[in-house]
Each structure stands twice: as C-alpha cells, then as structure tokens.
Design an enzyme around this catalytic site. Structure first.
Site, PDB file in Angstrom:
ATOM      1  N   CYS A  42       0.674  -1.300   0.116  1.00  0.00           N
ATOM      2  CA  CYS A  42      -0.003   0.180  -0.037  1.00  0.00           C
ATOM      3  C   CYS A  42       0.737   1.441  -0.031  1.00  0.00           C
ATOM      4  CB  CYS A  42      -0.900  -0.130   1.384  1.00  0.00           C
ATOM      5  SG  CYS A  42      -1.790   1.493   1.567  1.00  0.00           S
ATOM      6  N   CYS A  45       0.255   3.721   2.727  1.00  0.00           N
ATOM      7  CA  CYS A  45       1.067   3.260   4.253  1.00  0.00           C
ATOM      8  C   CYS A  45       2.558   3.543   4.107  1.00  0.00           C
ATOM      9  CB  CYS A  45       0.548   1.705   4.158  1.00  0.00           C
ATOM     10  SG  CYS A  45      -1.208   1.354   4.151  1.00  0.00           S
TER      11      CYS A  45
END
Length: 126
Positions: A42, A45
């Site tokens: 991600c 993230c």
C-alpha cells in the site's frame, strides 16, 4: 517508550488483542501486508510511516502500538474483507491509526499530519 507489537491477519489480530486490559493505552496501525522488501504493498501506508514514527516518538510511556498487516491487496479490496465489516474495526482506508476500544482514529492522509497524530495520542478519554 512505546511498546511495539506486530500481527498478521484477522484471526491473529483479534486473538492478540485479548491480551490487553481495558485501561491500557493501545493504538492500532492497520496497513497492507509487507512485501519481501519490507515495505507495504500500500503506497499510502509507506508514505505515512515516517509521520507515524515521528508522532509516536513523544507518546506517553507504556503506550502500546499494534501494527497489523490486514493482508494482500486483493484480500483488502474485497468489500467483504472482515477488517471492513467487523464493527470493532470498520476499516474504510489504509492506513488507519486508531485508539483501540474507541471511535478515535486517523484515516488515509490524516496519518501524514504529525499534529493530528499527537492529538490522537494525547486526547483523554471522555
């Protein structure tokens, strides 16, 4: 000093969370599964990681940070992903940083703001 924990997967996460007492200061960082290079699949993230690290440098002592990998991209994108539908987690975005047992949370690009992270960490329970 922040006490760090790392958990992978839904069942493991909920089993691990049983170890905490209701009065403990526990924060959960939900992010995508890490790839072999040590970074999450991600990108949001990965981008938020240094801001979260900075925010937790000043966290009160004995604060717990549970970093949970919710799974790979296809698992997360499934609208029936248990992290999305469980009332205790109700995830909409990754990353999400939440105070366990409360509705207090930062989602997505809110995790890029150290002042919001500080506020989440220092806000007293109602």
């Amino acid at each position: 000093m922040v006490v760090r924990h790392h958990v992978e997967g839904y069942e493991n996460f909920f089993k691990f969370m049983e170890n905490f007492k209701p009065n403990e200061s526990v924060y959960v960082l939900y992010s995508g599964k890490k790839l072999p290079n040590g970074k999450s699949w991600c990108p949001d993230c990965v981008e938020a990681e240094p801001f979260i690290e900075k925010g937790f440098k000043t966290a009160p002592e004995s604060t717990h940070l549970v970093e949970v990998e919710v799974g790979d991209r296809p698992y997360w994108k499934d609208l029936n992903c248990p992290f999305r539908i469980n009332p205790a987690t109700k995830l909409k975005l990754l990353p999400t940083l939440a105070r366990w047992g409360t509705q207090k949370r930062l989602e997505g690009d809110q995790c890029l703001k150290v002042d919001l992270i500080d506020m989440l960490l220092t806000d007293e329970d109602d």
